[in-house]
Design an enzyme around this catalytic site. Structure first.
Site, PDB file in Angstrom:
ATOM      1  N   CYS A 160       0.850  -1.190   0.000  1.00 31.83           N
ATOM      2  CA  CYS A 160       0.000   0.000   0.000  1.00 31.83           C
ATOM      3  C   CYS A 160       0.887   1.241   0.000  1.00 31.83           C
ATOM      4  O   CYS A 160       1.952   1.262   0.612  1.00 31.83           O
ATOM      5  CB  CYS A 160      -0.938   0.080   1.187  1.00 31.83           C
ATOM      6  SG  CYS A 160      -2.087  -1.274   1.335  1.00 31.83           S
TER       7      CYS A 160
ATOM      8  N   ARG B 275       5.961  -0.594  -4.300  1.00 26.01           N
ATOM      9  CA  ARG B 275       5.580  -1.231  -3.041  1.00 26.01           C
ATOM     10  C   ARG B 275       4.610  -2.394  -3.268  1.00 26.01           C
ATOM     11  O   ARG B 275       4.393  -3.201  -2.362  1.00 26.01           O
ATOM     12  CB  ARG B 275       4.931  -0.205  -2.110  1.00 26.01           C
ATOM     13  CG  ARG B 275       5.853   0.933  -1.756  1.00 26.01           C
ATOM     14  CD  ARG B 275       5.122   2.020  -1.012  1.00 26.01           C
ATOM     15  NE  ARG B 275       4.695   1.617   0.311  1.00 26.01           N
ATOM     16  CZ  ARG B 275       5.456   1.633   1.392  1.00 26.01           C
ATOM     17  NH1 ARG B 275       6.685   2.032   1.311  1.00 26.01           N
ATOM     18  NH2 ARG B 275       4.972   1.243   2.561  1.00 26.01           N
TER      19      ARG B 275
ATOM     20  N   TRP C 126      -2.910  -2.810  -1.635  1.00 24.04           N
ATOM     21  CA  TRP C 126      -2.553  -4.225  -1.768  1.00 24.04           C
ATOM     22  C   TRP C 126      -3.560  -4.964  -0.889  1.00 24.04           C
ATOM     23  O   TRP C 126      -3.549  -4.808   0.333  1.00 24.04           O
ATOM     24  CB  TRP C 126      -1.133  -4.432  -1.281  1.00 24.04           C
ATOM     25  CG  TRP C 126      -0.560  -5.781  -1.591  1.00 24.04           C
ATOM     26  CD1 TRP C 126       0.045  -6.163  -2.763  1.00 24.04           C
ATOM     27  CD2 TRP C 126      -0.494  -6.914  -0.731  1.00 24.04           C
ATOM     28  NE1 TRP C 126       0.465  -7.464  -2.665  1.00 24.04           N
ATOM     29  CE2 TRP C 126       0.144  -7.956  -1.431  1.00 24.04           C
ATOM     30  CE3 TRP C 126      -0.934  -7.168   0.571  1.00 24.04           C
ATOM     31  CZ2 TRP C 126       0.360  -9.211  -0.884  1.00 24.04           C
ATOM     32  CZ3 TRP C 126      -0.719  -8.424   1.122  1.00 24.04           C
ATOM     33  CH2 TRP C 126      -0.071  -9.419   0.383  1.00 24.04           C
TER      34      TRP C 126
ATOM     35  N   ASN D  84      -3.072   2.453   5.365  1.00 21.62           N
ATOM     36  CA  ASN D  84      -2.121   1.372   5.143  1.00 21.62           C
ATOM     37  C   ASN D  84      -2.024   0.634   6.485  1.00 21.62           C
ATOM     38  O   ASN D  84      -1.850   1.278   7.513  1.00 21.62           O
ATOM     39  CB  ASN D  84      -0.769   1.994   4.732  1.00 21.62           C
ATOM     40  CG  ASN D  84       0.305   0.959   4.503  1.00 21.62           C
ATOM     41  OD1 ASN D  84       0.034  -0.230   4.533  1.00 21.62           O
ATOM     42  ND2 ASN D  84       1.517   1.424   4.261  1.00 21.62           N
ATOM     43  N   GLY D  85      -2.155  -0.686   6.476  1.00 14.02           N
ATOM     44  CA  GLY D  85      -2.087  -1.436   7.740  1.00 14.02           C
ATOM     45  C   GLY D  85      -3.335  -2.293   7.906  1.00 14.02           C
ATOM     46  O   GLY D  85      -4.130  -2.431   6.980  1.00 14.02           O
TER      47      GLY D  85
ATOM     48  N   GLU E 291      19.049 -17.571  -2.418  1.00 14.00           N
ATOM     49  CA  GLU E 291      18.767 -16.258  -2.987  1.00 14.00           C
ATOM     50  C   GLU E 291      18.511 -16.363  -4.498  1.00 14.00           C
ATOM     51  O   GLU E 291      17.576 -15.747  -5.019  1.00 14.00           O
ATOM     52  CB  GLU E 291      19.926 -15.295  -2.678  1.00 14.00           C
ATOM     53  CG  GLU E 291      19.772 -13.905  -3.247  1.00 14.00           C
ATOM     54  CD  GLU E 291      18.485 -13.174  -2.884  1.00 14.00           C
ATOM     55  OE1 GLU E 291      17.734 -13.654  -2.000  1.00 14.00           O
ATOM     56  OE2 GLU E 291      18.195 -12.150  -3.504  1.00 14.00           O
TER      57      GLU E 291
ATOM     58  N   LYS F  65      14.960 -15.246  -6.205  1.00 16.88           N
ATOM     59  CA  LYS F  65      14.916 -14.230  -7.264  1.00 16.88           C
ATOM     60  C   LYS F  65      14.185 -14.785  -8.473  1.00 16.88           C
ATOM     61  O   LYS F  65      13.339 -14.134  -9.044  1.00 16.88           O
ATOM     62  CB  LYS F  65      16.364 -13.854  -7.631  1.00 16.88           C
ATOM     63  CG  LYS F  65      16.668 -12.463  -7.959  1.00 16.88           C
ATOM     64  CD  LYS F  65      16.675 -11.444  -6.853  1.00 16.88           C
ATOM     65  CE  LYS F  65      15.769 -11.639  -5.708  1.00 16.88           C
ATOM     66  NZ  LYS F  65      15.933 -10.839  -4.569  1.00 16.88           N
TER      67      LYS F  65
ATOM     68  N   GLU G 256      10.297 -15.294  -7.832  1.00 16.60           N
ATOM     69  CA  GLU G 256       9.455 -14.111  -7.633  1.00 16.60           C
ATOM     70  C   GLU G 256       9.220 -13.303  -8.902  1.00 16.60           C
ATOM     71  O   GLU G 256       8.183 -12.672  -9.033  1.00 16.60           O
ATOM     72  CB  GLU G 256       9.981 -13.225  -6.498  1.00 16.60           C
ATOM     73  CG  GLU G 256      11.283 -12.512  -6.754  1.00 16.60           C
ATOM     74  CD  GLU G 256      11.693 -11.619  -5.580  1.00 16.60           C
ATOM     75  OE1 GLU G 256      12.899 -11.523  -5.310  1.00 16.60           O
ATOM     76  OE2 GLU G 256      10.819 -11.009  -4.949  1.00 16.60           O
TER      77      GLU G 256
ATOM     78  N   HIS H 150      19.043 -37.392  -0.184  1.00 14.65           N
ATOM     79  CA  HIS H 150      18.062 -37.722   0.858  1.00 14.65           C
ATOM     80  C   HIS H 150      16.631 -37.460   0.395  1.00 14.65           C
ATOM     81  O   HIS H 150      15.742 -37.295   1.222  1.00 14.65           O
ATOM     82  CB  HIS H 150      18.391 -36.954   2.141  1.00 14.65           C
ATOM     83  CG  HIS H 150      19.755 -37.282   2.659  1.00 14.65           C
ATOM     84  ND1 HIS H 150      20.035 -38.482   3.290  1.00 14.65           N
ATOM     85  CD2 HIS H 150      20.928 -36.613   2.587  1.00 14.65           C
ATOM     86  CE1 HIS H 150      21.324 -38.515   3.610  1.00 14.65           C
ATOM     87  NE2 HIS H 150      21.880 -37.384   3.184  1.00 14.65           N
TER      88      HIS H 150
ATOM     89  N   LYS I 237       6.804  -4.575  -2.120  1.00 17.52           N
ATOM     90  CA  LYS I 237       8.187  -4.262  -1.770  1.00 17.52           C
ATOM     91  C   LYS I 237       8.358  -4.139  -0.259  1.00 17.52           C
ATOM     92  O   LYS I 237       9.331  -4.595   0.315  1.00 17.52           O
ATOM     93  CB  LYS I 237       8.569  -2.944  -2.450  1.00 17.52           C
ATOM     94  CG  LYS I 237       9.988  -2.487  -2.197  1.00 17.52           C
ATOM     95  CD  LYS I 237      10.963  -3.324  -2.983  1.00 17.52           C
ATOM     96  CE  LYS I 237      12.404  -2.930  -2.773  1.00 17.52           C
ATOM     97  NZ  LYS I 237      13.306  -3.993  -3.209  1.00 17.52           N
TER      98      LYS I 237
HETATM   99  C1  F6R Z   1      12.931 -10.396  -2.463  1.00 16.02           C
HETATM  100  C2  F6R Z   1      12.512  -9.336  -1.590  1.00 16.02           C
HETATM  101  C3  F6R Z   1      11.924  -9.693  -0.277  1.00 16.02           C
HETATM  102  C4  F6R Z   1      12.520  -8.810   0.817  1.00 16.02           C
HETATM  103  C5  F6R Z   1      11.816  -9.066   2.156  1.00 16.02           C
HETATM  104  C6  F6R Z   1      12.420  -8.265   3.284  1.00 16.02           C
HETATM  105  O1  F6R Z   1      13.495  -9.906  -3.641  1.00 16.02           O
HETATM  106  O2  F6R Z   1      12.623  -8.177  -1.922  1.00 16.02           O
HETATM  107  O3  F6R Z   1      12.113 -11.035   0.010  1.00 16.02           O
HETATM  108  O4  F6R Z   1      13.877  -9.076   0.908  1.00 16.02           O
HETATM  109  O5  F6R Z   1      10.453  -8.736   2.022  1.00 16.02           O
HETATM  110  O6  F6R Z   1      12.329  -6.900   3.032  1.00 16.02           O
HETATM  111  P1  F6R Z   1      13.209  -5.866   3.831  1.00 16.02           P
HETATM  112  O7  F6R Z   1      14.621  -6.117   3.481  1.00 16.02           O
HETATM  113  O8  F6R Z   1      12.721  -4.522   3.351  1.00 16.02           O
HETATM  114  O9  F6R Z   1      12.944  -6.091   5.293  1.00 16.02           O
END
Ligand code: F6R
Length: 608
Positions: free
Chosen positions: A2, A27, A74, A100-101, A480, A484, A487, A503, A603
């Site tokens: 949001c 976001r 969102w 937001n929340g 990681e 990536k 997502e 296993h 985000k």
């Molecule tokens: C993946 C991604 C998320 C953030 C996670 C934590 O590409 O962006 O997995 O890493 O939501 O976010 P922060 O670092 O803002 O606490």
């Protein structure tokens, strides 16, 4: 998650709000809307879908006025729909709210309001807030908002306009970010700095449970007792260009290409005369010496950086380190005490689970050092010490440059702790600082060879499932790479520790299964070659990512090899992650996905 924007001043509010919402698109959202107060009436346009759909609707509506609020939603309570989009207006049309929340006691409050004759057009908790403010309103909007907040349970950032107040609006926050932007004869609110960066760099970061009355000429802050409070004005030094694509097709590619500079920016200010310095650190050498255990807590990509940090700190400091997901840590009554140091990692500094984990650790007496990108964010403010990553705004939803910056700071922290505890000597410091300072050059080299990864992705973007296999630090890196990929390409993917394959997971490997193997750890190189042979014997196609010195050997086992410059294996994830990020990027582009704004994810995750 949001986005909120608000404006009052002499400009037309609609374009300012739309610009701000565009800057907050990163976001994550599934609907959007704005409300303008003009000639005593609230006019509103909102819609399910992207901002382009909102712009389309705005073309056919006359939304003039100099004060308004805007929102990207969102969905949490109720599906993404026109009716559930914000703003929400109270039954009589007096109050409009963006939120937001999550309002946790909204059902009870809604029942109460229905019994008082209010009716509801949406399934949202936010409409309850609008009606409750209306119910509490006599002749003072700040007072009505404070009364409402005192009855609300949950997290909020709010923007509120009222038909009785033509020249001012009210905003508030608790556990969801909100800043006030101060211009000349105009003022703003926003969920994040990029939304207002083209208008002002002077901001106030509201604290939890604070309410602000904003007119063109002033911003007055109150606590929930209605008393005036005063907050420092921050000058933000991000430039507008840092929040723009600058000729790149996507923010994600721009941010990957910024990584060498970001790593440099994380190191340079912290090295003086060959020594690592953390300015204004309250953590004393004595506390580091007497520390019995280190916890690293974070979510998503930041957690994956934390897992690398665990390997690095255990190796350099010889102390036990536990890396945990914030959402698990906070609910397991963790065994934390004042003899432990907790490292919290977050790009946004606003991730709710991470913030709650921080509070849990501090409540139990642990000293908290956070590694954060966004200056003045909640996590930064609530930590005992903060190490900023100085990565600049990260706009693409998929985190890239923040990861490299987090790793770099973790290495510096590990070296510093090792020096204090005597597990790292001066020669080690010189060696590792040299290695770290060589990283930007090595990263540039990898970025010059992007085409190779693009070609490989072109041959595999139709894959149904992709495995990442690594050992030790490469296992952390695999997690990681896999995150990536899933997502932004929406391809199913899993990361496995090489030793775990036998296993169970190897049962999934069949003809044509793509397996990606980072193999940067010298001591485990041969073991990884055996893993490659095992999956290849079952028909897998293997891409290995390894250092140049190992490339000839890797080429004998794998189908394709990406060779990266030779560096110390401990810090290799900073360079080796780049091919993985580029691979995910190209897969997403080739599939025609929205690279910067992938479906379903936000985000800044400010709800549980
Ligand atoms: C993946 C991604 C998320 C953030 C996670 C934590 O590409 O962006 O997995 O890493 O939501 O976010 P922060 O670092 O803002 O606490």
């Amino acid at each position: 998650m949001c986005g909120i924007v608000g404006y009052v001043g002499s400009r037309e509010a609609t374009p300012v709000l739309m610009n701000g919402l565009k800057r907050l698109e990163y976001r994550g959202y599934d609907s959007a809307g704005i409300a303008i107060l003009h000639e005593g009436k609230i006019k509103m346009v909102k819609t399910k879908g992207r901002l382009a759909a909102l712009e389309g609707k705005l073309n056919s509506v006359d939304l003039k006025g100099h004060m308004g609020i805007g929102h990207t939603r969102w969905a949490t309570h109720g599906e993404p729909s026109d009716a559930n989009s914000h703003p929400h207006v109270s039954s009589g049309g007096k109050i409009a709210v963006v939120h937001n929340g999550i309002l946790e006691n909204y059902i009870k409050l809604k029942d109460f309001l229905i019994s008082r004759g209010y009716n509801f057009q949406s399934e949202t908790d936010t409409e309850v807030v609008a009606n409750l403010i209306d119910y509490n309103y006599r002749d003072d909007l700040v007072k009505a908002v404070i009364e409402t907040l005192n009855e609300m349970e949950g997290a909020y950032a709010l923007g509120v306009i009222c038909t009785d107040c033509p020249d001012e609006f009210v905003a508030a926050r608790k556990d969801s970010p909100l800043i006030v932007g101060l211009g000349k004869d105009e003022n703003y609110i926003a969920s994040d700095i990029p939304a207002i960066l083209e208008y002002t760099k002077n901001v106030i970061i509201l604290e939890d449970r604070e309410v602000v009355r904003i007119s063109a000429g002033r911003a007055e802050i109150f606590n929930l007792l209605g008393e005036r409070v005063y907050r420092e004005v921050f000058h933000v030094d991000w430039d507008v260009a840092s929040a723009e694509k600058g000729g790149y097709e996507h923010f994600m590619m721009k941010e990957i290409c910024e990584e060498p500079a970001v790593v440099k920016a994380a190191i340079s200010p912290r090295i003086r005369d060959g020594q690592i310095l953390f300015e204004n650190f309250s953590l004393t050498d004595e506390m580091v010496r007497s520390c019995e255990k280190i916890n690293i807590v974070a979510c998503g990509t930041a957690y994956h950086a934390g897992v690398v940090g665990k390997y690095a700190i255990e190796r350099l400091v010889r102390i036990s380190v536990e890396a945990d997901l914030a959402s698990e840590f906070r609910y397991r009554d963790p065994m934390v005490d004042k003899k432990q140091i907790t490292i919290i990692i977050s790009q946004s500094g606003e991730t709710l689970d991470t913030l709650m984990a921080l509070r849990e650790a501090r409540k139990k007496g642990s000293h908290v050092v956070s590694i954060v990108n966004v200056v003045g964010s909640s996590i930064a403010r609530e930590s005992d010490d903060v190490l900023y990553t100085f990565a600049g705004p990260e706009i693409a939803v998929a985190s890239t440059k923040a990861y490299n910056a987090q790793l770099t700071v973790l290495y510096l922290l590990a070296l510093k702790f090792g020096q204090i505890r005597g597990t790292v000597n001066d020669e080690d410091i010189r060696y590792y600082l040299d290695q770290l300072m060589g990283l930007p050059g090595n990263m540039e080299e990898i970025l010059r060879d992007k085409k190779e990864i693009q070609r490989f992705a072109a041959g595999h973007y139709n894959a149904g499932s992709i495995f990442f296999i690594g050992r030790n630090i490469d296992y952390a890196l695999s997690m990681e790479g896999s995150l990536k990929l899933k997502e932004i390409s929406y391809i199913h993917s899993e990361a496995y520790a090489g030793g775990e394959l036998k296993h169970g997971t190897i049962a999934l490997v069949e003809n044509g299964t793509l397996v990606i193997c980072p193999m940067t750890q010298d001591l485990l190189f041969e073991k990884m070659v055996s893993n490659i042979r095992e999956v290849k014997a079952r028909g897998a196609v293997v891409l290995a990512i390894t250092s140049r010195k190992h490339a000839p050997e890797a080429e004998k086992a794998a189908d394709a090899v990406i060779a990266i410059p030779d560096i110390d294996p401990l810090i290799a994830p900073v360079t080796a992650v780049i091919p993985l990020q580029l691979f995910a990027y190209y897969m997403s582009v080739m599939k025609g996905n929205d690279v910067d704004k992938p479906r379903n994810i936000a985000k800044s995750v400010t709800v549980e």
